[in-house]
Design an enzyme around this catalytic site. Structure first.
Site, short mmCIF file in Angstrom:
data_model
loop_
_atom_site.label_atom_id
_atom_site.label_comp_id
_atom_site.label_asym_id
_atom_site.label_seq_id
_atom_site.Cartn_x
_atom_site.Cartn_y
_atom_site.Cartn_z
N GLY A 11 0.77 -1.25 0.00
CA GLY A 11 0.00 0.00 0.00
C GLY A 11 0.79 1.29 0.00
O GLY A 11 0.25 2.34 0.37
N HIS A 109 2.39 0.39 -13.10
CA HIS A 109 3.19 -0.80 -13.37
C HIS A 109 4.67 -0.42 -13.30
O HIS A 109 5.07 0.61 -13.84
CB HIS A 109 2.84 -1.34 -14.77
CG HIS A 109 3.56 -2.60 -15.10
ND1 HIS A 109 3.21 -3.81 -14.55
CD2 HIS A 109 4.62 -2.84 -15.90
CE1 HIS A 109 4.03 -4.74 -15.01
NE2 HIS A 109 4.90 -4.18 -15.83
N GLU A 142 -8.91 -4.71 -21.17
CA GLU A 142 -9.06 -6.12 -20.81
C GLU A 142 -7.75 -6.91 -20.93
O GLU A 142 -7.62 -7.98 -20.37
CB GLU A 142 -10.17 -6.75 -21.64
CG GLU A 142 -11.53 -6.25 -21.17
CD GLU A 142 -12.69 -6.73 -22.02
OE1 GLU A 142 -12.72 -7.92 -22.36
OE2 GLU A 142 -13.56 -5.89 -22.34
N GLU A 174 7.13 5.94 -8.72
CA GLU A 174 5.71 5.57 -8.83
C GLU A 174 4.83 6.53 -8.02
O GLU A 174 3.80 7.01 -8.49
CB GLU A 174 5.48 4.15 -8.30
CG GLU A 174 6.04 3.07 -9.19
CD GLU A 174 5.65 1.67 -8.69
OE1 GLU A 174 4.60 1.51 -8.04
OE2 GLU A 174 6.41 0.74 -8.96
C1 GRF Z 1 4.17 -1.38 -7.24
O1 GRF Z 1 5.49 -1.61 -7.64
C2 GRF Z 1 3.26 -1.30 -8.43
O2 GRF Z 1 3.86 -0.78 -9.56
C3 GRF Z 1 2.93 -2.75 -8.65
O3 GRF Z 1 2.81 -3.30 -7.37
C4 GRF Z 1 3.62 -2.55 -6.45
C5 GRF Z 1 2.71 -2.09 -5.34
O4 GRF Z 1 3.39 -1.45 -4.31
N1 GRF Z 1 1.75 -2.88 -9.47
P1 GRF Z 1 2.57 -0.78 -3.12
O5 GRF Z 1 1.61 -1.84 -2.59
O6 GRF Z 1 1.82 0.39 -3.66
O7 GRF Z 1 3.59 -0.41 -2.10
#
Ligand code: GRF
Length: 196
Positions: A11, A109, A142, A174
């Site tokens: 999270g 991602h 999808e 991210e």
């Molecule tokens: C992240 O690296 C995201 O890109 C991938 O899963 C991971 C989730 O990390 N889809 P978090 O749970 O938000 O810390």
């Protein structure tokens, strides 16, 4: 702008989004729910801390994926989100949900898509010997990790990087990138703050 986050475990992206909603960095917005499919996931505690309504729908508790997704769809529809943000949601969303929210579901991602789709994207990037890695925020369709790209952020691959060090660098990117995209969607959106 009403946001719902779907997450399966840690999270940290949920946390970044919740902080940004709270501080107004993502303006005109409300985080109306966190939905998690795994019992005991740390993200449930984070939701409590941010006072975001948390919903646990354990995917394991259903006899099949269809029944799980029916329940998930009903909950999502009851929350009336403008956008649904997948943030470390470890299941592929089925067509009934994707079709119910066209151009309203976002995913993050840890690769520069279209490179390295699917699981272990960071491992794949290291194995390929790339010099630049990064993350992508895209609309969900999808097909897995496809769909129109909203933003990408590159990070360098350093000599001696392993999966852990590179993942940590990408994760920082991210948080920033997801918040930037939501900030832009909020500002571009026709939804304005309600005036009395
Ligand atoms: C992240 O690296 C995201 O890109 C991938 O899963 C991971 C989730 O990390 N889809 P978090 O749970 O938000 O810390």
């Amino acid at each position: 702008m009403k946001l719902v986050v779907l997450a399966s475990y840690r999270g940290s992206n949920f946390n970044a989004i919740a902080e940004a909603v709270k501080t107004g960095k993502i303006p005109y917005s409300e985080l109306v729910g966190l939905i998690c499919n795994r019992e005991g996931a740390p993200v449930l505690e984070l939701a409590k801390r941010h006072q975001v309504p948390a919903h646990l729908i354990s995917s394991k508790a259903f006899p099949n994926r269809e029944e799980y997704e029916d329940k998930l769809l009903a909950l999502l529809q009851s929350l009336h989100p403008d956008f649904v943000c997948l943030a470390g949601y470890l299941l592929l969303l089925g067509p009934s949900i994707v079709r119910a929210f066209p151009s309203k579901i976002l995913n993050i991602h840890p690769s520069l898509l279209p490179a390295f789709r699917g699981l272990s994207a960071v491992k794949q990037a290291l194995a390929a010997g790339v010099k630049r890695a990064g993350c992508t925020v895209h609309f969900v369709t999808e097909a897995m990790d496809e769909g129109p790209i909203l933003a990408q952020k590159e990070v360098p691959v350093m000599p001696g990087d392993n999966e852990e060090t590179l993942s940590a660098r990408i994760l920082q990117a991210e948080h920033h990138t997801y918040v930037k995209v939501l900030e832009r969607l909020a500002k571009d959106s026709l939804i304005q703050p309600k005036t009395q």
